[in-house]
Design a protein around this motif. Structure first.
Motif, short mmCIF file in Angstrom:
data_model
loop_
_atom_site.label_atom_id
_atom_site.label_comp_id
_atom_site.label_asym_id
_atom_site.label_seq_id
_atom_site.Cartn_x
_atom_site.Cartn_y
_atom_site.Cartn_z
N GLY A 40 34.12 37.30 48.26
CA GLY A 40 34.73 36.81 49.49
C GLY A 40 35.91 35.88 49.30
N VAL A 41 36.44 35.82 48.08
CA VAL A 41 37.54 34.88 47.82
C VAL A 41 38.73 35.56 47.15
CG1 VAL A 41 35.99 32.89 47.65
CG2 VAL A 41 36.57 34.18 45.58
N PHE A 42 38.72 36.89 47.09
CA PHE A 42 39.80 37.61 46.40
C PHE A 42 40.56 38.50 47.38
CE2 PHE A 42 36.82 36.88 42.82
CZ PHE A 42 37.67 36.20 41.98
N THR A 43 41.82 38.67 47.09
CA THR A 43 42.66 39.57 47.87
C THR A 43 43.43 40.48 46.91
OG1 THR A 43 44.34 39.67 49.61
CG2 THR A 43 44.66 38.02 47.88
N GLY A 44 44.03 41.53 47.43
CA GLY A 44 44.83 42.44 46.60
C GLY A 44 44.02 43.12 45.53
N ILE A 45 42.77 43.44 45.82
CA ILE A 45 41.89 44.04 44.83
C ILE A 45 42.28 45.50 44.62
CG2 ILE A 45 39.50 44.63 44.26
CD1 ILE A 45 38.67 42.30 46.15
N GLU A 46 42.60 45.86 43.37
CA GLU A 46 42.98 47.24 43.07
C GLU A 46 42.78 47.51 41.58
OE1 GLU A 46 47.01 47.55 44.27
OE2 GLU A 46 47.76 46.15 42.76
N PHE A 47 42.73 48.78 41.24
CA PHE A 47 42.59 49.11 39.82
C PHE A 47 43.92 49.57 39.25
CE2 PHE A 47 41.64 53.23 41.86
CZ PHE A 47 42.44 54.10 41.12
N THR B 26 40.72 46.37 36.58
CA THR B 26 40.82 46.02 38.00
C THR B 26 41.38 44.61 38.11
OG1 THR B 26 39.07 47.51 38.74
CG2 THR B 26 39.47 45.56 40.08
N THR B 27 42.24 44.41 39.10
CA THR B 27 42.94 43.14 39.28
C THR B 27 42.72 42.61 40.69
OG1 THR B 27 44.98 44.24 39.99
CG2 THR B 27 44.71 43.83 37.63
N ALA B 28 42.90 41.30 40.83
CA ALA B 28 42.81 40.65 42.14
C ALA B 28 43.47 39.29 42.06
CB ALA B 28 41.34 40.51 42.55
N ARG B 29 43.75 38.71 43.24
CA ARG B 29 44.29 37.36 43.32
C ARG B 29 43.32 36.49 44.12
NH1 ARG B 29 49.87 37.77 41.64
NH2 ARG B 29 49.92 35.49 41.80
N ARG B 30 43.20 35.23 43.70
CA ARG B 30 42.33 34.28 44.41
C ARG B 30 43.01 33.87 45.71
NH1 ARG B 30 39.02 31.11 46.49
NH2 ARG B 30 37.54 29.80 45.34
N THR B 31 42.26 33.89 46.82
CA THR B 31 42.84 33.51 48.12
C THR B 31 43.02 32.01 48.18
OG1 THR B 31 40.63 33.43 49.06
CG2 THR B 31 41.87 35.48 49.31
N PRO C 176 32.81 50.12 41.35
CA PRO C 176 31.82 49.03 41.27
C PRO C 176 32.45 47.67 40.99
CG PRO C 176 31.04 50.95 40.06
CD PRO C 176 32.46 51.23 40.46
N VAL C 177 33.47 47.62 40.15
CA VAL C 177 34.09 46.33 39.84
C VAL C 177 34.85 45.81 41.06
CG1 VAL C 177 35.77 45.14 38.39
CG2 VAL C 177 34.21 46.80 37.37
N MET C 178 35.55 46.67 41.77
CA MET C 178 36.23 46.23 42.98
C MET C 178 35.22 45.73 44.01
SD MET C 178 39.49 48.81 43.55
CE MET C 178 38.55 50.33 43.55
N ALA C 179 34.06 46.39 44.09
CA ALA C 179 33.02 45.94 45.02
C ALA C 179 32.50 44.56 44.64
CB ALA C 179 31.87 46.95 45.04
N PRO D 147 48.35 47.61 29.34
CA PRO D 147 48.72 47.44 30.76
C PRO D 147 48.05 46.23 31.40
CG PRO D 147 48.22 49.74 30.28
CD PRO D 147 47.79 48.95 29.08
N LEU D 148 46.80 45.93 31.03
CA LEU D 148 46.13 44.74 31.55
C LEU D 148 46.89 43.48 31.15
CD1 LEU D 148 42.38 43.82 31.54
CD2 LEU D 148 43.95 42.37 30.28
N LEU D 149 47.28 43.41 29.89
CA LEU D 149 48.06 42.27 29.40
C LEU D 149 49.38 42.16 30.15
CD1 LEU D 149 48.65 39.99 27.35
CD2 LEU D 149 49.49 41.77 25.80
N ALA D 150 50.06 43.27 30.34
CA ALA D 150 51.34 43.26 31.03
C ALA D 150 51.19 42.76 32.47
CB ALA D 150 51.96 44.67 31.02
N TRP D 151 50.11 43.18 33.13
CA TRP D 151 49.86 42.70 34.49
C TRP D 151 49.67 41.19 34.48
CZ3 TRP D 151 46.13 39.93 37.05
CH2 TRP D 151 46.16 39.96 38.45
#
Length: 290
Positions: free
Chosen positions: A267-274, A285-290, A258-261, A103-107
Motif C-alpha cells: 500500500g505504499v508503492f506506485t509505478g509498479i511494473e516489470f 520488478t520495479t516500483a517507487r515509494r509514495t 506475484p512480485v507486483m502483487a 537491466p535492473l542495474l541500469a534502472w
C-alpha cells in the motif's frame, strides 16, 4: 599440430566446435572467454592475437574446455565475472553475477540520476557485484550491502577491498539476514534506491548443472513458492525507502505478477511494473515509494 593450427583463430574455431558438440548454449562466447583466460599471460605482448599457442597454453585450454563441457560455470573456471563494467572475483560458494541483471542495474542508476549524494542498499549481495557497480557509477554515493552466507561474504569483502584499492568508494558491508524485520533499522525512510537479486527458485526444482551442481543453494532456492526472501525484500523496501525512492527486485520469468502483487499489498508503492532482461523475459520488478 602445425603452427597454423595453433593460431588463436584456429584454436578458437576448434574450441567452439568442442563446446557446440557438448551442447553448451553459448559455445562461442564461452570459448572466447576460456581462450582469453588460457593466454592471459600474454598481456602486453605485441601481436598476441596472432602468435601460435604454446604447449602450456594449449594444455590449459584443453583442461578448461573439458571442465566446461562437464558443465562447470565459465566464471568459476576464469575466476571472474563482470557487471556494470565492474569485474569481480568469483568462485565456488558464491553466486555468479549474470548478464540478466544488467537491466535492473541500469534502472537503478536512472533512479539516482538526479539525486545528490544518494544512499543505496543492495540486499543478498553475494559477490557484491551490484553494490560495487553502483559505487563505481556514483562515487559520491553511500552504498550498503547485506549478505548472510559466510562464504559469500568472504568474496564480497575481497571484491570490495579490491575496488577500494582501485579508487572506488568503499562499501558498507553487513553480515545480516535480509528476513530480519530490524534489518538496517537506522536507515528507515532515508534510502534512495534498494536493489536485490535474491534467491527465488522454488524448492525441489531441477536446475541446469551449472547451478544445481556448482552454485550455492542458499543463493538459489527460496521456499515452496520461491518468494520467501522476496517477501522480506518487499517489506524492507517499504520501510527503508524515502518517499520517491525506488526498488528493483530480480525474479524468475514467471514471478512478475506475484512480485507486483506483493508490492501492491504494502500500500505504499506506485509505478509498479516489470522489466525485461536481454532475452526479453520478465526478469525484474520495479516500483517507487509514495
Amino acid at each position: 599440430m602445425t603452427a597454423r593450427d595453433r593460431t588463436p583463430a584456429a584454436v578458437l574455431a576448434a574450441a567452439v566446435r568442442t563446446l557446440t558438440d557438448a551442447g553448451m548454449w553459448a559455445p562461442r562466447e564461452d570459448a572466447e572467454k576460456l581462450l582469453a583466460h588460457a593466454v592471459r599471460d600474454r598481456a602486453g605482448t605485441p601481436r598476441a592475437d596472432e602468435l601460435p599457442l604454446s604447449d602450456k597454453e594449449l594444455a590449459v585450454l584443453d583442461d578448461l574446455l573439458a571442465r566446461r563441457a562437464a558443465r562447470e560455470p565459465v566464471e568459476y573456471l576464469t575466476g571472474r565475472a563482470v557487471l556494470g563494467g565492474v569485474e569481480v572475483a568469483v568462485g565456488p560458494g558464491v553466486f555468479i553475477p549474470r548478464k540478466h541483471t544488467e537491466p535492473l542495474l541500469a534502472w537503478g542508476l536512472r533512479v539516482l540520476r538526479d539525486v545528490d549524494r544518494p544512499l543505496a542498499v543492495d540486499l543478498c549481495t553475494g559477490s557484491a557485484a551490484i553494490a560495487l557497480a553502483v559505487a563505481h557509477a556514483r562515487p559520491e554515493a553511500t552504498v550498503h550491502a547485506v549478505e548472510l552466507d559466510p562464504t559469500a561474504l568472504t568474496w564480497a569483502r575481497r571484491n570490495a577491498a579490491r575496488r577500494a584499492e582501485l579508487g572506488d568508494t568503499p562499501l558498507h558491508l553487513h553480515a545480516a539476514d535480509v528476513t530480519d524485520p530490524a534489518l538496517l533499522r537506522g536507515l528507515d525512510g532515508t534510502v534512495d534506491l534498494l536493489l536485490a537479486n535474491p534467491p527465488f527458485v522454488v524448492e525441489g526444482r531441477e536446475l541446469p548443472p551449472e547451478w544445481q551442481r556448482h552454485q550455492p543453494w542458499p543463493a538459489l532456492f527460496s521456499g515452496t513458492d520461491g518468494l520467501v526472501v522476496i517477501r522480506a525484500v518487499v517489506a524492507a523496501a517499504a520501510r527503508l525507502l524515502r518517499p520517491g525512492g525506488g526498488v528493483a527486485i530480480e525474479h524468475d520469468d514467471d514471478q512478475a505478477e506475484p512480485v507486483m502483487a506483493l508490492l501492491r499489498e504494502q500500500g505504499v508503492f506506485t509505478g509498479i511494473e516489470f522489466g525485461r532482461d536481454h532475452w526479453g523475459s520478465p526478469r525484474y520488478t520495479t516500483a517507487r515509494r509514495t
